[in-house]
Structure formats: C-alpha cells, structure tokens
Design an enzyme around this catalytic site. Structure first.
Site, PDB file in Angstrom:
ATOM      1  N   LYS A 168       0.852  -1.185   0.000  1.00  0.00           N
ATOM      2  CA  LYS A 168       0.000   0.000   0.000  1.00  0.00           C
ATOM      3  C   LYS A 168       0.885   1.230   0.000  1.00  0.00           C
ATOM      4  CE  LYS A 168      -4.498   0.761   0.352  1.00  0.00           C
ATOM      5  NZ  LYS A 168      -5.561  -0.212  -0.028  1.00  0.00           N
TER       6      LYS A 168
HETATM    7  N1  GLU Z   1      -7.106   0.038  -3.356  1.00  0.00           N
HETATM    8  C1  GLU Z   1      -7.862  -1.142  -3.657  1.00  0.00           C
HETATM    9  C2  GLU Z   1      -7.972  -2.044  -2.452  1.00  0.00           C
HETATM   10  O1  GLU Z   1      -7.848  -1.614  -1.330  1.00  0.00           O
HETATM   11  C3  GLU Z   1      -7.425  -1.824  -4.916  1.00  0.00           C
HETATM   12  C4  GLU Z   1      -6.023  -2.322  -4.914  1.00  0.00           C
HETATM   13  C5  GLU Z   1      -5.553  -2.809  -6.275  1.00  0.00           C
HETATM   14  O2  GLU Z   1      -6.361  -2.839  -7.196  1.00  0.00           O
HETATM   15  O3  GLU Z   1      -4.376  -3.133  -6.372  1.00  0.00           O
HETATM   16  O4  GLU Z   1      -8.292  -3.194  -2.560  1.00  0.00           O
END
Ligand code: GLU
Length: 432
Positions: free
Chosen positions: A122
């Site tokens: 993240k």
């Molecule tokens: N931000 C999204 C999540 O928390 C998508 C992450 C992604 O598609 O890599 O799942």
C-alpha cells in the site's frame, strides 16, 4: 480545474476525526486471532506479523504560487511470498505509517482470499488533494512516483487507485515510471484509463464484487434482496456503484453519505437524482426528498444491509450494539474494530469482511495486469463473469471455513488467507 475525488476500492473521504487506535495494532490483533485458530507456528507468526519493506519519502513540490511544500509519502510491502506485491495509493491529509502498514497487510490477506498471485502493498501521501490544482496534483504524483520508482514495477510491486486517487493519477504514475525507464510500461499500475491499457469493468469492480458477495450471503441467511433495505456510508467509487447495483437487484437504498454528512429517506432514495445532485454541488448533503443524518446516525438506521464504503474505524464497540442491519458488507478497508466484530457476531449479524467484500477491485486489477502483460484486452462481459465466479467461489470457501471452525467470517477469511501465505513461506524456505 477542480480535482474530483474519484476512485478507490473504498473510496470516500474522511468521515470522522481520526483519533483512533493504531491501525497496525488492529491488523495484528485480527491476524493473531486467526493464527490461534490455525495453530500457526511462532516462526511464521513472527514473519507474517511484520511488513517486509517500509519506505518513507519526503519530497518537495513547487506550488502554483511559486512556494515550495514538502510532502511525506509511504510505500509499504507487507509480504512478497506469493508474488509481486499489489495495492493502492491513497492521498489523504491523515495518512500515517501505521495506517499504510495495516492496509498493506490487509492487501496480502485480500489477494490470498481470492487466490491472486500477489503479496500485499500500500502507498499513501499525506495531502488533502482537494486543496491542490490539477498542476500541483500532477507534479506531486510525478515526484512521489519517482521517489518510489526503485521499489515498484510490473514484476515487483504494482500500485492502483485507493482513497482520493483515480485513473488520471494512475496515468501520470504510469507515464512517469515509463519516462524514467525509457519505454512504456502499462503493467506498472492498474486502474488506468481504458485507452492506456485499463480494463473494462475496473472502475466498477469494487462495488460490483461487493454486491456479488452480498448475493451469496443473502442466500445463506435467507434474506430476500428484492424486499430489503440498504444503507451505504460513503458515496465514492465503491459506495456509489454498490448502491446502484444493489438497487438494480430490488433493494431499497434508504440512506447514503459522504464526508459532509448523510441523507435518509425511508421510502427509498432516487439514486440517479442523488448522483446528479452530488455532481452539481460536490456532496449528497442538501438533496431534496431526504432528511439530513450524520455519518454516525446513518450506521444505526433501520436497515437490512449496511455497506460501510468510506474510512476505517467506523463500527466500534460504542455503536455496534445499536446496529440494526442483519448483513454488513465492508466495501471499505478496516471499517470495524475487533471489539465490534465480537459484538456483531454475538448479535447474529452476518459480516462480509473487507478482505472478501471489497476484493473485487484488486481482482479486476489482476485482470488488467494480465491483459497488459499479454497486450490482449478482454470484453466487459468476460471481466464481469470471471469476477462473479471468483467472488462466489471465494465466498463459499470462506463460509465453509467459518462453519468448520465455528468462527465469524473475518476470522474465517483470515484463516484461509494466512494458511495460503504461510504455505508459500514454508515451501520457499527462509533465505539464505
Ligand atoms: N485500493 C484497492 C484495495 O484496497 C485496490 C487495490 C488494487 O487494485 O491493487 O483493494
């Protein structure tokens, strides 16, 4: 040009003052509960309860008035055992290292629950993007991308949108990475605009996957969606799509909200009109044909289904006893605390945990990455059908685990995820 907050698995905006417990402690607490059920060894516990890589960057951006501001950003990779790491980037003034670490760990479990060949990651930048011009936002994105460039790549770590980031920001990220490296690399990020190699269906994937999970859950708890009511907290990328799709299945959406507050009409909201109102005024608040409610009040309204689709720590020991929904589907990441989980379980509320309920976003991100690597786009129908299969299969597997161990759905999802990630570690061994 005004910045439109858009995408995110969870989307949405800060809803409450965030004076809350350290979110990484919450993530580790959830992990420990599941590790106990699984009888996980101490060695694996030690490995999996840490983030593998934590990068903090401080970088300058020249603002439109000629002044220079220094921003703080993070990119955290929790575990790369299952493959390259994957996870979104959020722009929010309250982003902290602990929060991004928790979100990275949850991405590892989320990818494992639905069986994607990724570990979790993240990113985040401490900024309120609504206060930036488009030029400032682009410059911030390009500089942050350059700062984290050594850590990301299509076979290494693949970012995506999250709270307050959107396809345009992913386009700048992809372009910056490509310019720095000297050739175009569409697979470095997902959630891109479709012309740049984005996937059909990606924009709606989090909301759509959440509604597929709700359909599965409704079957096991005998809830007739066509006669149900739904409340949605957060009306961004995840919440607004989930609201629209659940309404298409016949559920009456009685309340929705955003960071400014909520609106409630027990007879049901006209969602198309709410969307127009939000596009015109910037918020759902002030919509005619509805009463104003706060985000806190909204959570405890009379409803069958509650979809938290905003920020963390919304459902706590304080409000869980008053929640009236029989089904909660967590489109947001981390909306409930472990204390709230226990209270809801005792009350018989069926909770679809975030790592299952919002996994549709990263699942279609995976489809986008596969399409980019193969340079071979799929149709929207193919995307949605594959997503439906994965969500339904994953629900059945988690539900089976919950029955087997007599635990709630979050612990069951974590048990499956941790077992899978631990298996990668066991088979790969400890280097050197
Ligand atoms: N931000 C999204 C999540 O928390 C998508 C992450 C992604 O598609 O890599 O799942």
């Amino acid at each position: 040009m005004k910045f439109e907050p858009a995408d995110a698995a969870n989307d949405a905006l800060a809803l409450v003052e965030r004076s809350e417990p350290d979110l990484f402690d919450v993530a580790v607490e959830q992990f420990t509960i599941a590790a106990d059920v699984l009888g996980l060894s101490d060695d694996l516990r030690r490995i999996l309860s840490h983030c593998q890589r934590e990068l903090t960057v401080h970088f300058p951006v020249e603002m439109d008035d000629g002044s220079v501001q220094v921003f703080t950003g993070y990119r955290i990779q929790h575990n790369s055992g299952p493959g390259p790491t994957k996870g979104g980037i959020r722009y929010h003034q309250a982003v902290t290292l602990a929060e991004v670490k928790a979100l990275a760990m949850w991405m590892t479990w989320k990818c494992a629950v639905v069986g994607l060949p990724y570990g979790g990651a993240k990113g985040g930048v401490q900024v309120n993007p609504k206060l930036l011009s488009q030029t400032e936002l682009q410059n911030l994105t390009r500089r942050y991308t350059t700062e984290i460039q050594p850590f990301i790549g299509p076979n290494k770590d693949i970012p995506a949108p999250d709270v307050n980031t959107n396809p345009q920001i992913m386009a700048w990220l992809m372009d910056t990475y490509s310019m720095n490296i000297g050739y175009s690399v569409p697979g470095v990020t997902t959630g891109k605009p479709i012309v740049l190699g984005g996937s059909e269906g990606r924009n709606e994937a989090t909301g759509r996957g959440c509604v597929f999970a709700i359909e599965s859950a409704a079957r096991v708890i005998d809830l007739d969606l066509a006669r149900s009511r739904t409340v949605v907290q957060g009306f961004g990328n995840a919440g607004s799509v989930a609201a629209r799709l659940i309404a298409e299945l016949g559920s009456k959406v009685v309340a929705v909200s955003d960071s400014q507050g909520g609106i409630y009409n027990p007879a049901g909201l006209d969602l198309a009109a709410v969307t127009v109102h939000k596009a015109r005024t910037g918020s759902v608040v002030g919509f005619r044909d509805a009463d104003a409610v706060s985000n806190a009040e909204l959570l405890v309204l009379p409803t069958d289904i509650l979809i938290p689709a905003a920020m963390e720590n919304q459902i706590t020991a304080e409000n869980a006893p008053r929640i009236q929904a029989s089904l909660i589907a967590e489109a947001a990441n981390g909306p409930s605390t472990p204390e709230a989980d226990a209270i809801l379980y005792d009350k018989g509320v069926f909770v679809l945990p975030d790592i299952l309920a919002n996994a549709g976003g990263v699942t279609v991100s995976y489809f986008e990455w596969v399409q980019a690597l193969q340079a071979f786009p799929w149709t929207e129908h193919e995307v949605n059908e594959r997503l439906r299969r994965i969500m339904s299969r994953s629900f059945d597997a988690v539900y089976g685990t919950a029955q087997k161990y007599d635990v709630h759905m979050r612990t069951a999802a974590l048990v499956r995820a941790i077992d899978r990630v631990a298996e990668f570690t066991r088979l790969r061994g400890i280097y050197p």
